[in-house]
Design a protein around this motif. Sequence first.
Motif, PDB file in Angstrom:
ATOM      1  N   LYS A 177     -38.262   6.862   3.406  1.00  0.00           N
ATOM      2  CA  LYS A 177     -39.250   6.019   4.056  1.00  0.00           C
ATOM      3  C   LYS A 177     -40.416   5.273   3.299  1.00  0.00           C
ATOM      4  N   VAL A 178     -40.548   4.124   3.633  1.00  0.00           N
ATOM      5  CA  VAL A 178     -41.507   3.275   2.868  1.00  0.00           C
ATOM      6  C   VAL A 178     -42.880   3.379   3.352  1.00  0.00           C
ATOM      7  N   LYS A 184     -37.767  -2.275   1.425  1.00  0.00           N
ATOM      8  CA  LYS A 184     -36.606  -1.970   2.308  1.00  0.00           C
ATOM      9  C   LYS A 184     -35.490  -2.731   2.098  1.00  0.00           C
ATOM     10  N   ARG A 198     -41.168   3.261  -3.421  1.00  0.00           N
ATOM     11  CA  ARG A 198     -41.153   3.199  -1.772  1.00  0.00           C
ATOM     12  C   ARG A 198     -42.596   2.734  -1.534  1.00  0.00           C
ATOM     13  N   PRO A 256     -31.895   3.911   1.456  1.00  0.00           N
ATOM     14  CA  PRO A 256     -32.828   3.666   2.754  1.00  0.00           C
ATOM     15  C   PRO A 256     -33.284   4.780   3.535  1.00  0.00           C
TER      16      PRO A 256
END
Length: 154
Positions: free
Chosen positions: A128-129, A72, A67, A125
């Motif tokens: 959270k990045v 993403k 991440r 997904p």
Amino acid sequence: MPFTRRPPQGPAGGRHGLFRPPRRRRCDPVDQGQGEDRTRRSDLHRDLDELLASLNRTLRGWANYFRHGVSKAVFSTVDDHAWHRIVRWIFHKHSRLSWRELRRRFCRPGRWKLIYDGVEFTGAPSVKVIRYRYRGSNIPTPWTPRPAVASTGD
């Protein structure tokens, strides 16, 4: 190294830095390894909620590792692959199922989000990045004033 380093994309003189998506071979264990092991036809005896919970744990753990990079798009690709594997597994388990019936029985109303017995397929997904955390004044610089050391008067 788990990440691929590549120069920034965009106009010359644009953004500076290195963008690091996960390497393709690092995506393979999730793409073609553990996910496909769990969605084989020999595992049709399992319940769908067990399968969804197991894949959610695996994909969330893999995504937590990656991440901090530019990930993403890779997360979406892996999630799309996993979703199609799960749908194919459902069609093999319920051989006379149509797409309309699949959507009615195994998806959220009005969406293609898989859910069964309260377990929803969230996939990669859902993580959270996080690339640039604000650290404020926690990073000392040479110009930061240091507190005066109390001198002891003997």
